[in-house]
Design an enzyme around this catalytic site. Structure first.
Site, short mmCIF file in Angstrom:
data_model
loop_
_atom_site.label_atom_id
_atom_site.label_comp_id
_atom_site.label_asym_id
_atom_site.label_seq_id
_atom_site.Cartn_x
_atom_site.Cartn_y
_atom_site.Cartn_z
N HIS A 343 0.86 -1.19 0.00
CA HIS A 343 0.00 0.00 0.00
C HIS A 343 0.89 1.23 0.00
O HIS A 343 1.94 1.24 0.62
CB HIS A 343 -0.91 0.01 1.24
CG HIS A 343 -2.08 0.93 1.09
ND1 HIS A 343 -2.00 2.28 1.32
CD2 HIS A 343 -3.34 0.70 0.68
CE1 HIS A 343 -3.17 2.83 1.08
NE2 HIS A 343 -4.00 1.91 0.69
N ASP A 400 -7.91 -5.28 0.02
CA ASP A 400 -8.41 -6.18 -1.05
C ASP A 400 -8.04 -7.63 -0.82
O ASP A 400 -8.55 -8.52 -1.51
CB ASP A 400 -7.84 -5.72 -2.39
CG ASP A 400 -8.38 -4.35 -2.77
OD1 ASP A 400 -7.59 -3.41 -2.90
OD2 ASP A 400 -9.61 -4.23 -2.86
#
Ligand code: SDX
Length: 465
Positions: A343, A400
Site C-alpha cells: 500500500h 483487497d
C-alpha cells in the site's frame, strides 16, 4: 514486524503527533478542522538565492510545504511522479496514518463505525460531516429509498452491451448517462441540485450494479424493494427472482454493511483524486463519479480484489505451493505481484484488512476448513509476513486481500468485486467532490510537466523523409 495497535485512539493520535514532529508523514491531504494551518517556514536555496516557503500543519500535526508561489518566485516547478510526497488539497473528511494503521472518517475510527453503524449512516457522516440525528437519518434514508428505481429506458442500455461486458464498464457508462436523464441537476454551484444528485447516485448505484449482473446471467432486471434496507435490497436484487420469495440472510447483510463501511473513503487515493480532478473543471457529479469508477477498475487499485481471488485460484490450480508464488513475487524479473499486498500509505498494516479478516472467520465459521482459497490466503499471509523481502518493503495485506473471500462467500461473482468496492467508495467520492466545489482555494487542476522531447525543428515534406 507490524506495530501493535495503540491501546486507545488517543494513544494512536499522540503517536501520530510524535511521528509528525519528525516531519516524516507523507504529504497527502491536509486533515484540517478549522485549525491554524500556518506552522513555520521551509527554506530553499537555489542559484545563490534563499527562498522561504510557508509550512502548513494539519489537525494531527502533519506538515506540508506550500509551494503555490514556487514557480513565480524561483522559476522552478516540482517533479513527483505518482505524487509520493505531494498533497493535492486540504480536507476534513478522512484521516489515515499509515505507520500506525489509523483510519478515521470525520474523526471517528472505522473500527467503531464497522461495529456500531450502518452504511447509510456512515455515508451521511462522510458527506455532511456529522453523525445524523434520528430525523436526519430517517429523511436521508427516505430519499435514498425513494430514488432507487432507474428510468425505464435505462434498461434498454443493457440490451446493447455485449453479454460478457465487465460490470465496471457497464456501471461507469450507466452512471455517466444519469447526466442525460437529470439535466436539471448538473449545476455544481446549486446546493439543491447537488443534494438531489447525491440522493440519486447513492440510491441508484445498487440497482445499476444488480442490473449488470442479472443481464449477464439472462435473468429479468428486478425492481428495488422499498420495504428493505440498503444492503438487503441490493442482495435481493442480485439473487432474488420473480418466481419465489427471497429470504434475507442477516449474516450476509451485516457482512455487506461492514464491507461497504470500511471502503467508504480513503483520502486522496487514485479514484478519489480522479473525481476531484474531473470535478475541478466544474463537471457535474454524475460524470465525475463515472470517471472515478473507471479509475477504480485498475488492478493496482480497486480491481485488486478481483485479482486476488484470481491469483488464489491460480495458486490452488497449480497445486497450492504458496512458497513458489511468494518467490515469484520477489523476483524482479517476474512481473507477478502478490495482489492484495502492499500500500502506498499503510506501512505496518491496513486496519480494514484486520476488520475483514476477523469477519471472514465469522462469515465462514463452519466452513473455514472447507474454503480452500481462504486456507491459501492464510498460508500466503503467514509466509509473506515472515519474509525479509516483504518486511523490508513493508508489504502487508491490504483491504483487497480478504474482501474478495467474503464477497465470494456471499455468492457475488468475481467480476462484480470491484463494483462492490465502488458501491462502498461512492459516499467518499461524493464527499470529496462536494468539499472541492466548496473549497475557498478552488481552482481547476492543471499540473505542470518537465518536457523531455525534441528541440524545435521544421516540418519535412514526405518526399524528403
Ligand atoms: C487499494 O491509495 C489507496 O488508498 C488505495 C486503496 C483505497 O482504499 O482507495 O487502499 C485501495 O488500491 C489497495 C491496493 C490494491 N492493490 C494491490 O493489492 C495490487 C498489488 N500492490 C501493488 O501493486 C502496490 O503495492 C501498490 C500499487 C498498492 C502500491 O504501489 P506503490 O506505493 O507505488 O509501491 P511500489 O509499486 O513502488 O512498490 C514498492 C516496492 C517495489 O519494489 P522496488 O521497485 O522498490 O524494488 O515493493 C514492491 C515493488 O516491486 N511491491 C511488491 C508488491 N507491491 C509492491 N512486490 C510484490 N508484490 C506486491 N504486491
Amino acid at each position: 514486524m507490524p506495530t501493535t495497535m495503540p491501546e486507545t485512539l488517543a494513544d494512536g493520535i499522540n503517536e501520530c503527533h510524535k511521528h509528525a514532529k519528525g516531519g516524516s508523514i507523507l504529504l497527502r491531504n491536509f486533515h484540517n478542522q478549522g485549525r491554524r494551518l500556518m506552522a513555520d517556514t521551509a527554506k530553499l536555496t537555489y542559484q545563490g538565492n534563499t527562498y522561504e516557503l510557508p509550512v502548513i500543519e494539519g489537525t494531527f500535526g502533519e506538515k506540508a510545504v506550500d509551494i503555490g508561489s514556487l514557480r513565480k518566485e524561483t522559476g522552478l516547478i516540482t517533479y513527483d511522479p505518482g505524487f509520493m510526497s505531494t498533497g493535492s488539497c486540504k480536507s476534513s473528511i478522512t484521516f489515515l496514518e499509515g505507520e500506525k494503521g489509523i483510519l478515521l472518517y470525520r474523526g471517528i475510527p472505522i473500527e467503531q463505525l464497522a461495529e456500531k453503524s450502518t452504511f447509510i449512516e456512515t455515508a451521511y457522516l462522510i458527506i455532511y460531516g456529522e453523525l445524523p440525528t434520528t430525523k436526519q437519518l430517517e429523511d436521508f434514508d427516505y430519499h435514498i429509498t425513494h430514488h432507487s428505481m432507474v428510468h425505464e429506458s435505462i434498461k434498454s442500455f443493457y440490451d446493447g452491451f455485449p453479454i460478457n461486458s465487465h460490470p465496471m464498464a457497464v456501471c461507469s457508462a450507466v452512471v455517466g448517462s444519469l447526466a442525460t436523464f437529470y439535466q436539471n441537476e448538473l449545476n455544481v454551484r446549486d446546493a439543491r441540485e447537488i443534494e438531489i444528485a447525491i440522493h440519486r447516485l447513492i440510491a441508484k448505484l445498487p440497482t445499476i450494479a444488480a442490473y449488470s449482473y442479472k443481464k449477464s446471467i439472462g435473468q429479468a432486471l428486478p425492481y428495488p424493494d422499498n420495504s428493505l434496507g440498503y444492503c438487503a435490497n441490493f442482495l435481493k436484487m442480485m439473487f432474488g427472482t420473480p418466481c419465489e420469495p427471497y429470504e434475507i440472510d442477516p449474516v450476509a447483510v451485516k457482512a455487506l454493511e461492514v464491507l461497504l463501511i470500511i471502503h467508504a473513503d480513503h483520502e486522496q487515493n487514485c479514484s478519489t483524486s480522479s473525481v476531484r480532478l474531473v470535478g475541478s473543471s466544474m463537471c457535474n457529479l454524475f460524470a465525475s463519479v463515472s470517471a472515478a469508477i473507471y479509475a477504480l477498475w485498475g488492478p493496482l487499485h480497486g480491481g485488486a480484489n478481483q485479482a486476488v481471488i484470481e491469483m488464489l485460484q491460480t495458486i490452488a490450480d497449480s497445486g497450492g505451493n504458496v512458497k513458489t508464488w511468494v518467490d515469484k513475487a520477489k523476483d524482479h524479473n517476474d512481473p507477478f505481484r502478490l495482489m492484495g499486498f502492499g500500500h502506498r500509505v499503510y506501512k505496518n498494516f491496513d486496519p480494514r484488512s484486520r476488520i475483514i479478516k476477523t469477519m471472514a472467520h465469522d462469515v465462514f465459521e463452519n466452513t473455514i476448513s472447507g474454503e480452500p482459497l481462504l486456507e491459501i490466503a492464510l498460508a500466503l499471509e503467514d509466509i509473506a509476513l515472515k519474509d525479509d523481502y516483504f518486511i523490508e518493503k513493508k508489504l502487508y495485506p491490504n483491504v483487497d486481500f480478504y474482501s474478495g473471500l467474503i464477497y465470494k462467500a456471499l455468492n457475488i461473482p468475481v467480476n462484480m468485486f470491484p463494483v462492490m468496492f465502488a458501491m462502498g467508495r461512492l459516499p467518499g467520492w461524493i464527499a470529496q467532490w462536494k468539499e472541492l466545489q466548496g473549497d475557498s482555494d478552488f481552482r481547476i487542476g492543471r499540473p505542470r510537466q518537465v518536457y523531455t522531447g525534441m528541440q524545435a525543428r521544421d516540418y519535412i515534406p514526405i518526399k524528403d523523409r
